[in-house]
Design a protein around this motif. Structure first.
Motif, PDB file in Angstrom:
ATOM      1  N   ALA A 199     -21.821  15.062  18.396  1.00 60.75           N
ATOM      2  CA  ALA A 199     -21.440  13.731  18.618  1.00 60.75           C
ATOM      3  C   ALA A 199     -22.786  12.956  18.854  1.00 60.75           C
ATOM      4  N   ASN A 200     -22.749  11.541  18.466  1.00 64.87           N
ATOM      5  CA  ASN A 200     -23.660  10.645  18.850  1.00 64.87           C
ATOM      6  C   ASN A 200     -23.270  10.038  20.244  1.00 64.87           C
ATOM      7  N   ALA A 201     -24.234  10.131  21.164  1.00 66.78           N
ATOM      8  CA  ALA A 201     -24.078   9.636  22.389  1.00 66.78           C
ATOM      9  C   ALA A 201     -23.773   8.093  22.362  1.00 66.78           C
ATOM     10  N   GLY A 202     -24.730   7.256  21.917  1.00 66.25           N
ATOM     11  CA  GLY A 202     -24.500   5.822  21.744  1.00 66.25           C
ATOM     12  C   GLY A 202     -23.277   5.581  21.139  1.00 66.25           C
ATOM     13  N   ASP A 203     -22.899   5.993  19.937  1.00 66.23           N
ATOM     14  CA  ASP A 203     -21.791   5.564  19.053  1.00 66.23           C
ATOM     15  C   ASP A 203     -20.556   6.142  20.170  1.00 66.23           C
ATOM     16  N   LEU A 204     -20.396   7.282  20.784  1.00 65.62           N
ATOM     17  CA  LEU A 204     -19.255   7.727  21.496  1.00 65.62           C
ATOM     18  C   LEU A 204     -19.032   6.471  22.642  1.00 65.62           C
ATOM     19  N   LEU A 205     -20.081   6.299  23.331  1.00 66.31           N
ATOM     20  CA  LEU A 205     -19.992   5.477  24.348  1.00 66.31           C
ATOM     21  C   LEU A 205     -19.633   3.985  24.106  1.00 66.31           C
ATOM     22  N   SER A 206     -20.214   3.422  22.938  1.00 65.73           N
ATOM     23  CA  SER A 206     -19.880   2.329  22.809  1.00 65.73           C
ATOM     24  C   SER A 206     -18.502   2.042  21.986  1.00 65.73           C
ATOM     25  N   ARG A 207     -17.979   3.051  21.178  1.00 70.07           N
ATOM     26  CA  ARG A 207     -16.332   3.025  20.975  1.00 70.07           C
ATOM     27  C   ARG A 207     -15.571   3.142  22.197  1.00 70.07           C
ATOM     28  N   TRP A 208     -15.859   4.049  23.145  1.00 71.75           N
ATOM     29  CA  TRP A 208     -15.041   3.917  24.364  1.00 71.75           C
ATOM     30  C   TRP A 208     -14.963   2.555  25.041  1.00 71.75           C
ATOM     31  N   ARG A 209     -16.093   1.769  25.262  1.00 71.31           N
ATOM     32  CA  ARG A 209     -16.297   0.709  25.756  1.00 71.31           C
ATOM     33  C   ARG A 209     -15.675  -0.622  24.877  1.00 71.31           C
ATOM     34  N   SER A 210     -15.636  -0.430  23.828  1.00 69.65           N
ATOM     35  CA  SER A 210     -14.878  -1.273  22.849  1.00 69.65           C
ATOM     36  C   SER A 210     -13.337  -1.167  22.540  1.00 69.65           C
TER      37      SER A 210
END
Length: 184
Positions: free
Chosen positions: A124-135
């Motif tokens: 997984a890509n950490a930035g993409d994963l956390l950005s998706r969670w927050r959005s």
């Protein structure tokens, strides 16, 4: 993608931790620990990065750059996120100057960071994963977000390997001690 992490070591008051607090005390705790101070600091950090990035890195901010503000809390800290923004003055979100969007401020634990680390180990890509969670789902804890997307909730390999090594050392010591006692 920029992950903006801010940490706090403030623990919950006993009534809140024990589930005995009324809504007013709960709101007061959220505001004291996170909302006002941490959101303001995250917004300030993002503003400075947006304005000063060329001087700091000799690179311009790329179009579409996103900032994801996260507060790392103790394991016995506030076990929820701050939710979706309520309006233009909401302190539960941070305006992303690069994309002009508001990103809900998220609260995660050190254990949550370990789950993200393991997800990265598995591709997984950490930035993409956390950005998706927050959005996509800012109201739910990170663990539930990961679980509902079929991501296994596992500890990072370094933690597993360290635990296995310590367990082996403990067993060796226990076995050696017992051998020494029975040999006397």
């Amino acid at each position: 993608m920029w992950l903006c992490l801010d940490a706090t070591n403030r623990r919950l008051s006993q009534p809140v931790a024990g589930g005995l607090a009324d809504p007013i005390e709960l709101d007061r705790e959220v505001n004291a620990v996170l909302a006002h101070h941490k959101a303001s600091r995250s917004a300030s950090t993002i503003r400075h990065l947006t304005a000063q990035l060329p001087q700091l890195t000799s690179r311009n901010l790329l179009p579409g750059t996103r900032f994801v503000p996260l507060i790392v809390i103790p394991e016995d800290g506030l076990p929820w996120t701050l939710g979706a923004p309520q309006g233009p003055g909401d302190l539960g979100s941070v305006r992303d100057a690069a994309s002009q969007s508001r990103t809900p401020l998220g609260a995660i634990t050190v254990d949550d960071l370990g789950l993200v680390e393991r997800a990265v180990e598995e591709g997984a890509n950490a930035g993409d994963l956390l950005s998706r969670w927050r959005s996509e789902d800012p109201e739910v804890p990170l663990q539930r977000f990961l679980h509902t997307r079929g991501m296994p909730l596992r500890r990072p390999r370094r933690e597993v390997e360290t635990f296995e090594r310590l367990t082996d050392e403990l067993l060796d010591r226990m076995t050696g001690y017992q051998d020494g006692v029975t040999g006397s």
